[in-house]
Design a protein around this motif. Sequence first.
Motif, PDB file in Angstrom:
ATOM      1  N   VAL A  25       0.835  -1.203   0.000  1.00 54.17           N
ATOM      2  CA  VAL A  25       0.000   0.000   0.000  1.00 54.17           C
ATOM      3  C   VAL A  25       0.874   1.259   0.000  1.00 54.17           C
ATOM      4  O   VAL A  25       0.621   2.203  -0.750  1.00 54.17           O
ATOM      5  N   LEU A  26       1.915   1.261   0.829  1.00 53.42           N
ATOM      6  CA  LEU A  26       2.799   2.427   0.899  1.00 53.42           C
ATOM      7  C   LEU A  26       3.558   2.623  -0.410  1.00 53.42           C
ATOM      8  O   LEU A  26       3.741   3.758  -0.865  1.00 53.42           O
ATOM      9  N   ALA A  27       3.992   1.530  -1.035  1.00 52.36           N
ATOM     10  CA  ALA A  27       4.670   1.634  -2.323  1.00 52.36           C
ATOM     11  C   ALA A  27       3.718   2.160  -3.391  1.00 52.36           C
ATOM     12  O   ALA A  27       4.114   2.967  -4.250  1.00 52.36           O
ATOM     13  N   SER A  28       2.469   1.736  -3.342  1.00 51.53           N
ATOM     14  CA  SER A  28       1.464   2.242  -4.281  1.00 51.53           C
ATOM     15  C   SER A  28       1.251   3.741  -4.091  1.00 51.53           C
ATOM     16  O   SER A  28       1.099   4.486  -5.063  1.00 51.53           O
ATOM     17  N   THR A  35      -0.128  11.432  -9.422  1.00 51.33           N
ATOM     18  CA  THR A  35      -1.418  11.146 -10.053  1.00 51.33           C
ATOM     19  C   THR A  35      -2.471  12.106  -9.515  1.00 51.33           C
ATOM     20  O   THR A  35      -2.697  12.152  -8.299  1.00 51.33           O
ATOM     21  N   PRO A  36      -3.120  12.863 -10.375  1.00 54.62           N
ATOM     22  CA  PRO A  36      -4.155  13.792  -9.898  1.00 54.62           C
ATOM     23  C   PRO A  36      -5.309  13.054  -9.218  1.00 54.62           C
ATOM     24  O   PRO A  36      -5.699  11.960  -9.633  1.00 54.62           O
ATOM     25  N   ASN A  37      -5.788  13.628  -8.134  1.00 53.95           N
ATOM     26  CA  ASN A  37      -6.919  13.121  -7.349  1.00 53.95           C
ATOM     27  C   ASN A  37      -6.662  11.770  -6.680  1.00 53.95           C
ATOM     28  O   ASN A  37      -7.606  11.120  -6.239  1.00 53.95           O
ATOM     29  N   TYR A  38      -5.416  11.324  -6.606  1.00 54.51           N
ATOM     30  CA  TYR A  38      -5.110  10.079  -5.898  1.00 54.51           C
ATOM     31  C   TYR A  38      -5.122  10.366  -4.400  1.00 54.51           C
ATOM     32  O   TYR A  38      -4.543  11.333  -3.931  1.00 54.51           O
ATOM     33  N   LYS A  39      -5.777   9.505  -3.647  1.00 54.68           N
ATOM     34  CA  LYS A  39      -5.869   9.655  -2.200  1.00 54.68           C
ATOM     35  C   LYS A  39      -4.971   8.620  -1.536  1.00 54.68           C
ATOM     36  O   LYS A  39      -5.095   7.419  -1.797  1.00 54.68           O
ATOM     37  N   ALA A  40      -4.055   9.092  -0.706  1.00 56.52           N
ATOM     38  CA  ALA A  40      -3.131   8.201  -0.007  1.00 56.52           C
ATOM     39  C   ALA A  40      -3.904   7.294   0.941  1.00 56.52           C
ATOM     40  O   ALA A  40      -4.843   7.722   1.607  1.00 56.52           O
ATOM     41  N   ARG A  41      -3.497   6.021   0.977  1.00 57.94           N
ATOM     42  CA  ARG A  41      -4.142   5.036   1.827  1.00 57.94           C
ATOM     43  C   ARG A  41      -3.122   4.430   2.767  1.00 57.94           C
ATOM     44  O   ARG A  41      -1.919   4.489   2.524  1.00 57.94           O
ATOM     45  N   ASP A  42      -3.615   3.823   3.826  1.00 60.66           N
ATOM     46  CA  ASP A  42      -2.762   3.092   4.754  1.00 60.66           C
ATOM     47  C   ASP A  42      -3.607   2.011   5.414  1.00 60.66           C
ATOM     48  O   ASP A  42      -4.829   2.030   5.327  1.00 60.66           O
ATOM     49  N   ILE A  43      -2.945   1.094   6.074  1.00 59.54           N
ATOM     50  CA  ILE A  43      -3.632  -0.001   6.745  1.00 59.54           C
ATOM     51  C   ILE A  43      -3.637   0.271   8.237  1.00 59.54           C
ATOM     52  O   ILE A  43      -2.610   0.627   8.813  1.00 59.54           O
ATOM     53  N   ASP A  44      -4.803   0.090   8.858  1.00 61.63           N
ATOM     54  CA  ASP A  44      -4.909   0.151  10.310  1.00 61.63           C
ATOM     55  C   ASP A  44      -4.325  -1.162  10.833  1.00 61.63           C
ATOM     56  O   ASP A  44      -4.952  -2.217  10.735  1.00 61.63           O
ATOM     57  N   LYS A  81      -7.619   2.363   5.227  1.00 56.90           N
ATOM     58  CA  LYS A  81      -8.147   3.696   5.502  1.00 56.90           C
ATOM     59  C   LYS A  81      -7.462   4.708   4.584  1.00 56.90           C
ATOM     60  O   LYS A  81      -6.349   4.492   4.124  1.00 56.90           O
ATOM     61  N   PHE A  82      -8.148   5.818   4.334  1.00 57.36           N
ATOM     62  CA  PHE A  82      -7.530   6.921   3.616  1.00 57.36           C
ATOM     63  C   PHE A  82      -6.775   7.775   4.618  1.00 57.36           C
ATOM     64  O   PHE A  82      -7.244   8.004   5.738  1.00 57.36           O
ATOM     65  N   ARG A  83      -5.593   8.224   4.232  1.00 52.64           N
ATOM     66  CA  ARG A  83      -4.764   9.013   5.133  1.00 52.64           C
ATOM     67  C   ARG A  83      -5.199  10.470   5.109  1.00 52.64           C
ATOM     68  O   ARG A  83      -5.463  11.031   4.057  1.00 52.64           O
ATOM     69  N   VAL A  84      -5.232  11.094   6.278  1.00 52.42           N
ATOM     70  CA  VAL A  84      -5.523  12.519   6.384  1.00 52.42           C
ATOM     71  C   VAL A  84      -4.243  13.260   6.006  1.00 52.42           C
ATOM     72  O   VAL A  84      -3.193  13.021   6.593  1.00 52.42           O
ATOM     73  N   PRO A  85      -4.319  14.154   5.014  1.00 52.01           N
ATOM     74  CA  PRO A  85      -3.093  14.831   4.561  1.00 52.01           C
ATOM     75  C   PRO A  85      -2.538  15.793   5.606  1.00 52.01           C
ATOM     76  O   PRO A  85      -3.284  16.436   6.339  1.00 52.01           O
ATOM     77  N   ASN A  86      -1.202  15.872   5.668  1.00 51.54           N
ATOM     78  CA  ASN A  86      -0.511  16.787   6.572  1.00 51.54           C
ATOM     79  C   ASN A  86      -0.236  18.130   5.908  1.00 51.54           C
ATOM     80  O   ASN A  86       0.156  19.078   6.578  1.00 51.54           O
ATOM     81  N   GLN A  87      -0.383  18.178   4.614  1.00 49.92           N
ATOM     82  CA  GLN A  87      -0.059  19.390   3.867  1.00 49.92           C
ATOM     83  C   GLN A  87      -1.309  19.895   3.160  1.00 49.92           C
ATOM     84  O   GLN A  87      -2.225  19.142   2.897  1.00 49.92           O
ATOM     85  N   GLY A  91      -3.705  21.627  -5.339  1.00 52.35           N
ATOM     86  CA  GLY A  91      -4.540  21.979  -6.476  1.00 52.35           C
ATOM     87  C   GLY A  91      -4.928  20.813  -7.348  1.00 52.35           C
ATOM     88  O   GLY A  91      -5.867  20.901  -8.123  1.00 52.35           O
ATOM     89  N   ASP A  92      -4.214  19.685  -7.238  1.00 51.07           N
ATOM     90  CA  ASP A  92      -4.541  18.533  -8.082  1.00 51.07           C
ATOM     91  C   ASP A  92      -5.333  17.461  -7.336  1.00 51.07           C
ATOM     92  O   ASP A  92      -5.680  16.436  -7.899  1.00 51.07           O
ATOM     93  N   GLY A  93      -5.607  17.660  -6.050  1.00 44.45           N
ATOM     94  CA  GLY A  93      -6.395  16.707  -5.281  1.00 44.45           C
ATOM     95  C   GLY A  93      -5.624  15.522  -4.758  1.00 44.45           C
ATOM     96  O   GLY A  93      -6.187  14.639  -4.125  1.00 44.45           O
ATOM     97  N   ASN A  94      -4.325  15.467  -4.996  1.00 45.93           N
ATOM     98  CA  ASN A  94      -3.496  14.362  -4.540  1.00 45.93           C
ATOM     99  C   ASN A  94      -3.117  14.594  -3.074  1.00 45.93           C
ATOM    100  O   ASN A  94      -2.711  15.680  -2.701  1.00 45.93           O
ATOM    101  N   THR A  95      -3.258  13.556  -2.234  1.00 40.56           N
ATOM    102  CA  THR A  95      -2.958  13.688  -0.803  1.00 40.56           C
ATOM    103  C   THR A  95      -1.681  12.966  -0.382  1.00 40.56           C
ATOM    104  O   THR A  95      -1.442  12.791   0.813  1.00 40.56           O
ATOM    105  N   VAL A  96      -0.851  12.552  -1.329  1.00 39.08           N
ATOM    106  CA  VAL A  96       0.369  11.812  -1.011  1.00 39.08           C
ATOM    107  C   VAL A  96       1.475  12.782  -0.611  1.00 39.08           C
ATOM    108  O   VAL A  96       1.798  13.711  -1.337  1.00 39.08           O
ATOM    109  N   ASP A  97       2.053  12.559   0.570  1.00 40.41           N
ATOM    110  CA  ASP A  97       3.245  13.277   1.020  1.00 40.41           C
ATOM    111  C   ASP A  97       4.400  12.281   0.898  1.00 40.41           C
ATOM    112  O   ASP A  97       4.519  11.353   1.701  1.00 40.41           O
TER     113      ASP A  97
END
Length: 133
Positions: A25-28, A35-44, A81-87, A91-97
């Motif tokens: 998941v982290l590598a993905s 990627t525009p509008n990609y939402k970062a995910r993680d595993i609980d 789960k989807f990760r809550v962005p820290n930043q 403008g592109d909707g991507n939440t990956v830090d």
Amino acid sequence: MAINFDNALGIHQHTLGVRSQRAEVLASNMANADTPNYKARDIDFQTALSRAQSNQSGRQSLARTNERHIAMSSEMTPEMKFRVPNQPDTGDGNTVDVQAERNNYLQNSLEYQASVQFLGSKFKGLTKALKGE
């Protein structure tokens, strides 16, 4: 007398599978950093580990109410789960830090290695017990 591997190996046999899933998941997330509008995910981790220990399937399947419906299964698992962005949004909707993902990936790989070492020591102990040493 049979050996009960659940008792002999403890929790470490389950952590390897969960850590492996989390690494994917982290590598993905890192691969989709641009990627525009990609939402970062993680595993609980706690939820995934308890599910692995109880031998429940993590995949959810969708019900087909008509034979013409396309059969598919959901990629999201209950522990995903989807990760809550820290930043702020760029403008592109991507939440990956990327830096946070790298840190999480490194931490996960260290914990994976620790579980492998714990399992190795458990197997060494079982081997000594079987040899009567």
